[in-house]
Design an enzyme around this catalytic site. Sequence first.
Site, PDB file in Angstrom:
ATOM      1  N   ASP A   1       0.837  -1.204   0.000  1.00  0.00           N
ATOM      2  CA  ASP A   1       0.000   0.000   0.000  1.00  0.00           C
ATOM      3  C   ASP A   1       0.871   1.253   0.000  1.00  0.00           C
ATOM      4  OD1 ASP A   1      -2.802  -1.137   2.065  1.00  0.00           O
ATOM      5  OD2 ASP A   1      -2.009  -1.757   0.117  1.00  0.00           O
TER       6      ASP A   1
ATOM      7  N   ASP B   1       0.859   4.309  -2.578  1.00  0.00           N
ATOM      8  CA  ASP B   1       0.635   5.702  -2.185  1.00  0.00           C
ATOM      9  C   ASP B   1       1.724   6.626  -2.706  1.00  0.00           C
ATOM     10  OD1 ASP B   1      -1.664   5.090  -0.956  1.00  0.00           O
ATOM     11  OD2 ASP B   1      -0.830   5.007   1.087  1.00  0.00           O
TER      12      ASP B   1
ATOM     13  N   SER C   1     -35.544  -5.352 -17.927  1.00  0.00           N
ATOM     14  CA  SER C   1     -35.477  -6.056 -16.639  1.00  0.00           C
ATOM     15  C   SER C   1     -35.534  -7.566 -16.930  1.00  0.00           C
ATOM     16  CB  SER C   1     -36.560  -5.517 -15.709  1.00  0.00           C
ATOM     17  OG  SER C   1     -37.688  -6.270 -15.752  1.00  0.00           O
ATOM     18  N   LEU C   2     -35.784  -8.387 -15.968  1.00  0.00           N
ATOM     19  CA  LEU C   2     -35.776  -9.835 -16.186  1.00  0.00           C
ATOM     20  C   LEU C   2     -37.093 -10.438 -15.724  1.00  0.00           C
ATOM     21  CD1 LEU C   2     -32.260 -10.764 -14.724  1.00  0.00           C
ATOM     22  CD2 LEU C   2     -32.966 -11.065 -17.097  1.00  0.00           C
TER      23      LEU C   2
ATOM     24  N   GLU D   1     -25.227 -16.940 -13.670  1.00  0.00           N
ATOM     25  CA  GLU D   1     -24.538 -15.992 -12.777  1.00  0.00           C
ATOM     26  C   GLU D   1     -25.383 -15.768 -11.545  1.00  0.00           C
ATOM     27  OE1 GLU D   1     -24.629 -12.525 -15.215  1.00  0.00           O
ATOM     28  OE2 GLU D   1     -22.694 -12.949 -16.128  1.00  0.00           O
TER      29      GLU D   1
ATOM     30  N   LYS E   1     -27.576 -13.558  -9.194  1.00  0.00           N
ATOM     31  CA  LYS E   1     -28.339 -12.318  -9.404  1.00  0.00           C
ATOM     32  C   LYS E   1     -27.980 -11.387  -8.268  1.00  0.00           C
ATOM     33  CE  LYS E   1     -32.809 -10.461 -10.666  1.00  0.00           C
ATOM     34  NZ  LYS E   1     -32.832  -9.310  -9.781  1.00  0.00           N
TER      35      LYS E   1
ATOM     36  N   ASP F   1     -27.738  -8.253  -5.853  1.00  0.00           N
ATOM     37  CA  ASP F   1     -28.785  -7.380  -5.338  1.00  0.00           C
ATOM     38  C   ASP F   1     -28.197  -5.993  -5.109  1.00  0.00           C
ATOM     39  OD1 ASP F   1     -31.275  -6.781  -4.574  1.00  0.00           O
ATOM     40  OD2 ASP F   1     -31.228  -7.849  -2.661  1.00  0.00           O
TER      41      ASP F   1
ATOM     42  N   GLU G   1     -23.874  -4.335 -12.026  1.00  0.00           N
ATOM     43  CA  GLU G   1     -24.556  -3.984 -10.791  1.00  0.00           C
ATOM     44  C   GLU G   1     -23.575  -3.303  -9.843  1.00  0.00           C
ATOM     45  OE1 GLU G   1     -27.668  -4.940 -11.135  1.00  0.00           O
ATOM     46  OE2 GLU G   1     -28.564  -5.102  -9.151  1.00  0.00           O
TER      47      GLU G   1
ATOM     48  N   TYR H   1     -22.058  -7.611 -15.890  1.00  0.00           N
ATOM     49  CA  TYR H   1     -22.765  -8.817 -16.327  1.00  0.00           C
ATOM     50  C   TYR H   1     -23.199  -8.773 -17.790  1.00  0.00           C
ATOM     51  CZ  TYR H   1     -26.913  -6.074 -15.008  1.00  0.00           C
ATOM     52  OH  TYR H   1     -27.851  -5.090 -14.875  1.00  0.00           O
TER      53      TYR H   1
ATOM     54  N   LYS I   1     -28.689 -17.238 -18.707  1.00  0.00           N
ATOM     55  CA  LYS I   1     -28.781 -16.583 -20.018  1.00  0.00           C
ATOM     56  C   LYS I   1     -28.382 -17.580 -21.091  1.00  0.00           C
ATOM     57  CE  LYS I   1     -27.345 -12.396 -17.727  1.00  0.00           C
ATOM     58  NZ  LYS I   1     -26.299 -11.416 -17.461  1.00  0.00           N
TER      59      LYS I   1
ATOM     60  N   LYS J   1     -35.423 -16.870  -8.807  1.00  0.00           N
ATOM     61  CA  LYS J   1     -35.303 -16.240  -7.490  1.00  0.00           C
ATOM     62  C   LYS J   1     -35.199 -17.303  -6.392  1.00  0.00           C
ATOM     63  CE  LYS J   1     -35.867 -12.159  -7.123  1.00  0.00           C
ATOM     64  NZ  LYS J   1     -36.773 -11.106  -7.481  1.00  0.00           N
TER      65      LYS J   1
ATOM     66  N   CYS K   1     -56.171   5.702  22.320  1.00  0.00           N
ATOM     67  CA  CYS K   1     -55.032   5.898  21.416  1.00  0.00           C
ATOM     68  C   CYS K   1     -53.741   6.046  22.224  1.00  0.00           C
ATOM     69  CB  CYS K   1     -55.271   7.141  20.568  1.00  0.00           C
ATOM     70  SG  CYS K   1     -53.835   7.653  19.614  1.00  0.00           S
TER      71      CYS K   1
ATOM     72  N   CYS L   1     -52.569   9.917  21.882  1.00  0.00           N
ATOM     73  CA  CYS L   1     -53.254  11.099  22.401  1.00  0.00           C
ATOM     74  C   CYS L   1     -54.242  10.760  23.519  1.00  0.00           C
ATOM     75  CB  CYS L   1     -53.975  11.840  21.280  1.00  0.00           C
ATOM     76  SG  CYS L   1     -55.386  10.934  20.643  1.00  0.00           S
TER      77      CYS L   1
ATOM     78  N   CYS M   1     -58.037   5.979  15.629  1.00  0.00           N
ATOM     79  CA  CYS M   1     -58.148   7.008  16.650  1.00  0.00           C
ATOM     80  C   CYS M   1     -59.181   8.012  16.140  1.00  0.00           C
ATOM     81  CB  CYS M   1     -56.793   7.692  16.829  1.00  0.00           C
ATOM     82  SG  CYS M   1     -56.889   9.163  17.852  1.00  0.00           S
TER      83      CYS M   1
ATOM     84  N   CYS N   1     -55.183  14.346  16.796  1.00  0.00           N
ATOM     85  CA  CYS N   1     -54.165  13.458  17.372  1.00  0.00           C
ATOM     86  C   CYS N   1     -52.779  13.849  16.830  1.00  0.00           C
ATOM     87  CB  CYS N   1     -54.491  12.014  17.005  1.00  0.00           C
ATOM     88  SG  CYS N   1     -53.215  10.857  17.517  1.00  0.00           S
TER      89      CYS N   1
HETATM   90  S1  IVH Z   1     -28.971  -9.418 -16.890  1.00  0.00           S
HETATM   91  C1  IVH Z   1     -31.337  -7.883 -20.338  1.00  0.00           C
HETATM   92  N1  IVH Z   1     -27.497 -10.432 -14.960  1.00  0.00           N
HETATM   93  O1  IVH Z   1     -31.460  -7.754 -12.100  1.00  0.00           O
HETATM   94  C2  IVH Z   1     -30.645  -8.513 -19.187  1.00  0.00           C
HETATM   95  N2  IVH Z   1     -29.079  -8.770 -14.404  1.00  0.00           N
HETATM   96  O2  IVH Z   1     -34.310  -8.055 -12.377  1.00  0.00           O
HETATM   97  C3  IVH Z   1     -30.979  -7.876 -17.917  1.00  0.00           C
HETATM   98  N3  IVH Z   1     -29.121  -8.185 -12.052  1.00  0.00           N
HETATM   99  O3  IVH Z   1     -31.956  -4.697 -13.728  1.00  0.00           O
HETATM  100  C4  IVH Z   1     -29.985  -7.949 -16.884  1.00  0.00           C
HETATM  101  N4  IVH Z   1     -27.530  -9.538 -11.403  1.00  0.00           N
HETATM  102  O4  IVH Z   1     -29.814  -4.934 -12.405  1.00  0.00           O
HETATM  103  C5  IVH Z   1     -28.467  -9.567 -15.285  1.00  0.00           C
HETATM  104  N5  IVH Z   1     -26.134 -11.402 -13.358  1.00  0.00           N
HETATM  105  C6  IVH Z   1     -27.077 -10.532 -13.687  1.00  0.00           C
HETATM  106  C7  IVH Z   1     -27.695  -9.706 -12.728  1.00  0.00           C
HETATM  107  C8  IVH Z   1     -28.705  -8.847 -13.132  1.00  0.00           C
HETATM  108  C9  IVH Z   1     -28.400  -8.609 -11.011  1.00  0.00           C
HETATM  109  C10 IVH Z   1     -30.197  -7.178 -11.959  1.00  0.00           C
HETATM  110  C11 IVH Z   1     -30.128  -6.122 -13.040  1.00  0.00           C
HETATM  111  C12 IVH Z   1     -31.505  -6.018 -13.605  1.00  0.00           C
HETATM  112  C13 IVH Z   1     -32.325  -6.769 -12.613  1.00  0.00           C
HETATM  113  C14 IVH Z   1     -33.524  -7.394 -13.286  1.00  0.00           C
END
Ligand code: IVH
Length: 705
Positions: free
Chosen positions: A44, A48, A93-94, A127, A129, A131, A187, A239, A304, A328, A422, A425, A440, A445
């Site tokens: 480190d 630096d 989205s998915l 992969e 997912k 969060d 993400e 991703y 995918k 999920k 309540c 109050c 109430c 209140c």
């Molecule tokens: S693929 C068109 N891969 O999940 C493909 N999404 O529910 C769309 N997310 O908005 C995304 N891990 O932010 C993909 N390994 C992953 C992911 C991922 C998290 C999120 C992503 C998306 C949301 C959809």
Amino acid sequence: MSDDMNGVLKQPEQSRIERAAELRKILSYHSWRYHVQDEPEISDGDYDRLFKELVAIEEEFPQLVAPDSPTQKVGGAVLKNLPTQEHSLRMYSLDNVFDTDEWAEYVQKTLRQVPEAKPEDMIFWVEPKMDGLAMELIYENGVLVTALTRGDGYKGEIVTANMRTVRNLPLSLRTENPPSLLEVRGEVVMTRADFQALNTVQAGKGAKIFANPRNAAAGSVRQLDSSVAASRPLRFMAYGIGRVEGHPGWASQHEIIEALAGYGLAVAPEAKLCNNLAEVAAFYEDLSKNRQKLAFDIDGVVAKLDRLDLQEALGYTSHAPRWAVAMKFPAEQARTKLLDIQLQVGRTGVLTPRAVLDPVTVGGVVVSYATLHNEDEIRGKNLLVGDTVIVQRAGDVIPEVVSSVPEERDGSEREFHFPASCPECGNHIHREPGEAAWRCVNKLCPAMRKETVIHFVSKAGLDVQGVGEKWIALLMDREMIKTPADLFRLGKLDLLKLDRMGEKLAGNFVAAFAEVRTSASLHRLICALGIRHVGEQTARALSYAYRDLDEISQAGLEDLQKIPDIGPEVASSIVDFFAEPGNRELLEDLRGLGLWPRSEPPVEKSASESPLGGKTFLFTGTLSISRDAAKKLAEDAGAKVVSAVSKSVDYLVAGDAAGSKLTKAESLGVAVISEEEFRKMLAQIPEKPKNQPVPQTGEQGSLFD
Ligand code: IVH
């Protein structure tokens, strides 16, 4: 660089220019070894020293500061707001499935959609997912130029300055030969350990405590001061990609991910190719069991289809790719003790019970409270205070108590009874026959009044930016404000009397109210008033039918019921609201402050001028703008927008890949138009006066008559 800048700045010698470039390269290499590979090659201290050497050169010759210099990772710039930018390709989205059987069905369906695909082509890149917060990074000639949040998928917020501070993110791609344009998608996440540490620091400072790593990541990226983002332990995990130019492209998902990793971007190390359904199922089971061992929160697995030609053949539905699906994980559960049941008094006087729990970690987050909704739920779930209970948390949802474990009772447990009065109050509380809620009955209140003011400024109300609930509660507790109108009269000096209120925050606070006072729409103001049974839809309908709150307050029960969606119950709630002296007083106060928006002339009047006036529209498929934006355009032009196909729809606007709604509309004989035709209709509308705030003094009425 402009000529006059050259005139003022000292010119560096060639050797200094070369050394700066060299240092940038060395530092970005070691940053990648450290943050992405987790295998630093130098100490480190050495890092630096090299860093400081670069800082020194850049300070002496600011013209050498490149946007991708590692020194630019330490943010400090304060952004004024978050401007937006369109994504060049929509961020979808998915679709979700909830177990591997459902997923197998999805694969069968997929196979039927691409007749040329054989079962052995069903190779998936899987992969975790993650969060966090979806992000797009735009690299031009290998240099990061823009970072955009997902936003509504069409348009995201520009958060480049904040994303530049993310340690594991390369400011320039690690390649000699980058594509001229590469949009990387991924993400923004925070590890659970970093999240816990951040919350400890936040608690020490009396600052905001985040509910989970995702909120902490999102809150850090979407705020204005990039030095705050710089102080947060954010990471970016790639991703996928968006648009690419100046590169022959890739043939499969796994090649894309390998290329991104090669460019120095972090990718999920768990990701892998699965050659058949059994392998995907095993991956899902394995991660589901071991998710707690991962550094990051994950809420499922994304599978995918690996081959890009198959992805292309499958395409997208209105909101998600057909070639990918999220599997999920089931909600996470834990056992703990129900220590107590408390009552919270809401804006409408409803007393909502909440479970006070012996703090327990559920899915990586410590849960101390859970919602119980109402008295019947407590009975239905057979909950006694002192019981062992099962608590569940699914994604973003508020934790809930699933059930009690009666076998574990030892006789010390006690039943919970709603009190006679309540808790806030001391007034009488009442449960209407047929209703689940206790209320109430005291209109004054203090808890109700507080919630009313909080609602007024919240997202569901006027959406006053950057004014936290806690400050409003504190102002009420201190009796510095009594009604929502009082908020508009607060000055910086008043606010500075509060502990922990700084100059900057106080300035933002006052500015936010000043802004809303002149820019609020009638629709948002109606929402903010919190009239019982009047939600977003009804508020919008009212704002179309009437020009201001005066007109609404004068409307009778029958008039109101002529408006779509307003029945007798809603109408009488509106009439009651405007009859209440306290509410009338508030309205007069708001009028005096100049918070008195007027809407466009009602639909009937504009119908003759606008080809959309009074017509019913439905949007389907992919449009060039977001569905919400299209809806707003239509509604602003006097049209009604619905979401289901029926004979009463006048026009269906069909975007790309329109599906079953289009088929149904055609079978019902509904007119189908393209987005372009829709825009042509809009273009025919004559200019009309915009919503305008009424000035604070003078004969405001005459301005519009
Ligand atoms: S693929 C068109 N891969 O999940 C493909 N999404 O529910 C769309 N997310 O908005 C995304 N891990 O932010 C993909 N390994 C992953 C992911 C991922 C998290 C999120 C992503 C998306 C949301 C959809």
